[in-house]
Design an enzyme around this catalytic site. Structure first.
Site, PDB file in Angstrom:
ATOM      1  N   TYR A  10       3.337   8.653  -1.744  1.00  0.00           N
ATOM      2  CA  TYR A  10       3.020   9.895  -1.058  1.00  0.00           C
ATOM      3  C   TYR A  10       4.269  10.777  -0.993  1.00  0.00           C
ATOM      4  O   TYR A  10       5.347  10.396  -1.425  1.00  0.00           O
ATOM      5  CB  TYR A  10       2.445   9.599   0.327  1.00  0.00           C
ATOM      6  CG  TYR A  10       0.995   9.152   0.284  1.00  0.00           C
ATOM      7  CD1 TYR A  10      -0.024   9.993   0.688  1.00  0.00           C
ATOM      8  CD2 TYR A  10       0.646   7.878  -0.184  1.00  0.00           C
ATOM      9  CE1 TYR A  10      -1.348   9.591   0.643  1.00  0.00           C
ATOM     10  CE2 TYR A  10      -0.674   7.471  -0.235  1.00  0.00           C
ATOM     11  CZ  TYR A  10      -1.669   8.331   0.172  1.00  0.00           C
ATOM     12  OH  TYR A  10      -2.976   7.933   0.110  1.00  0.00           O
ATOM     13  N   GLY A  29      -5.192  -5.978   7.247  1.00  0.00           N
ATOM     14  CA  GLY A  29      -6.115  -4.957   6.790  1.00  0.00           C
ATOM     15  C   GLY A  29      -7.395  -5.542   6.239  1.00  0.00           C
ATOM     16  O   GLY A  29      -8.423  -5.595   6.918  1.00  0.00           O
ATOM     17  N   ARG A  30      -7.348  -6.004   4.991  1.00  0.00           N
ATOM     18  CA  ARG A  30      -8.551  -6.514   4.338  1.00  0.00           C
ATOM     19  C   ARG A  30      -9.222  -7.651   5.112  1.00  0.00           C
ATOM     20  O   ARG A  30     -10.455  -7.682   5.205  1.00  0.00           O
ATOM     21  CB  ARG A  30      -8.218  -6.943   2.908  1.00  0.00           C
ATOM     22  CG  ARG A  30      -7.832  -5.793   1.987  1.00  0.00           C
ATOM     23  CD  ARG A  30      -7.563  -6.309   0.567  1.00  0.00           C
ATOM     24  NE  ARG A  30      -7.142  -5.240  -0.322  1.00  0.00           N
ATOM     25  CZ  ARG A  30      -5.881  -4.869  -0.515  1.00  0.00           C
ATOM     26  NH1 ARG A  30      -4.909  -5.505   0.143  1.00  0.00           N
ATOM     27  NH2 ARG A  30      -5.566  -3.901  -1.337  1.00  0.00           N
TER      28      ARG A  30
END
Length: 222
Positions: free
Chosen positions: A42, A178-179
């Site tokens: 980013y 997360g996952r």
């Protein structure tokens, strides 16, 4: 199709002000704080890396120049909402999408000096989580902890054993999952009990329907 071009310095400073406005709006909307995305290619990350930052002005070249945008954004946000509400996410070992940089580790360690002096809320270090990803080395963990003594969060293919090792050694204060949380709505309880974790069906991610989001079963008590 528009042709990409390098930002002018005045545009870069305007973007830092956009971060300030976005942070102000987030707090006004009821958020407790904000996490700047300085990882995974980013915008902030693009300024940090020699592989993507080819500028020859005050925003490119030396480490201090490549860190300038990060400092300006953090300063703008922290001045607006307070450093105690400001955090940032960084990806030291990212190599995907052409973002490998031979100078990124010392650059991020210098960033840590600035972030420590700024007393931000926390530093979030994302670890590459694909199968052949570079190893997040213990030496870097030690160096980062020596530079940044505030709250450190780490994320990236953690299980209970790895999480305990990182916490026990003081390399981080919190572990982000997360996952596993997608497939295990009761993940904390499963980890506490040492229960088996359900496997995530990656094909259902970003599908737009309830399948793969709200239909994973909770753990059944014996």
């Amino acid at each position: 199709m528009p042709h990409p071009r390098a930002l002018e310095a005045v545009e870069i400073r305007a973007i830092a002000e956009d971060y300030r406005k976005a942070a102000r709006n987030a707090i006004a909307a009821g958020f407790d704080g904000i996490e700047l995305h300085g990882a995974n290619g980013y915008l902030i990350d693009q300024f940090l890396r020699t592989s993507s930052n080819l500028r020859t002005d005050e925003y490119g070249g030396s480490r201090q120049n490549r860190l300038r945008f990060l400092r300006e954004v953090v300063n703008a946000v922290a001045d607006e909402i307070g450093p105690e509400r400001t955090a940032i996410r960084l990806a030291p070992f990212l190599t995907a999408r052409g973002m490998a940089c031979p100078d990124i580790l010392p650059t991020l360690l210098e960033a840590a000096d600035f972030l420590q002096a700024k007393s931000i809320a926390y530093l979030h270090l994302v670890e590459a989580d694909w199968d052949d990803a570079p190893e997040f080395t213990e030496d870097f963990r030690k160096d980062m902890r020596a530079r940044f003594r505030g709250m450190i969060i780490v994320a990236g293919q953690y299980d209970m054993a790895k999480a305990d090792w990182v916490l026990d050694n003081g390399y981080a204060d919190l572990i982000a999952f997360g996952r596993p949380f997608v497939a295990n709505p009761d993940l904390p309880a499963r980890l506490m009990r040492g229960a088996e974790l359900a496997e995530l069906d990656g094909a259902t991610l970003f599908g737009g329907g309830e399948h793969g989001y709200t239909d994973y079963p909770a753990m059944v008590d014996a």
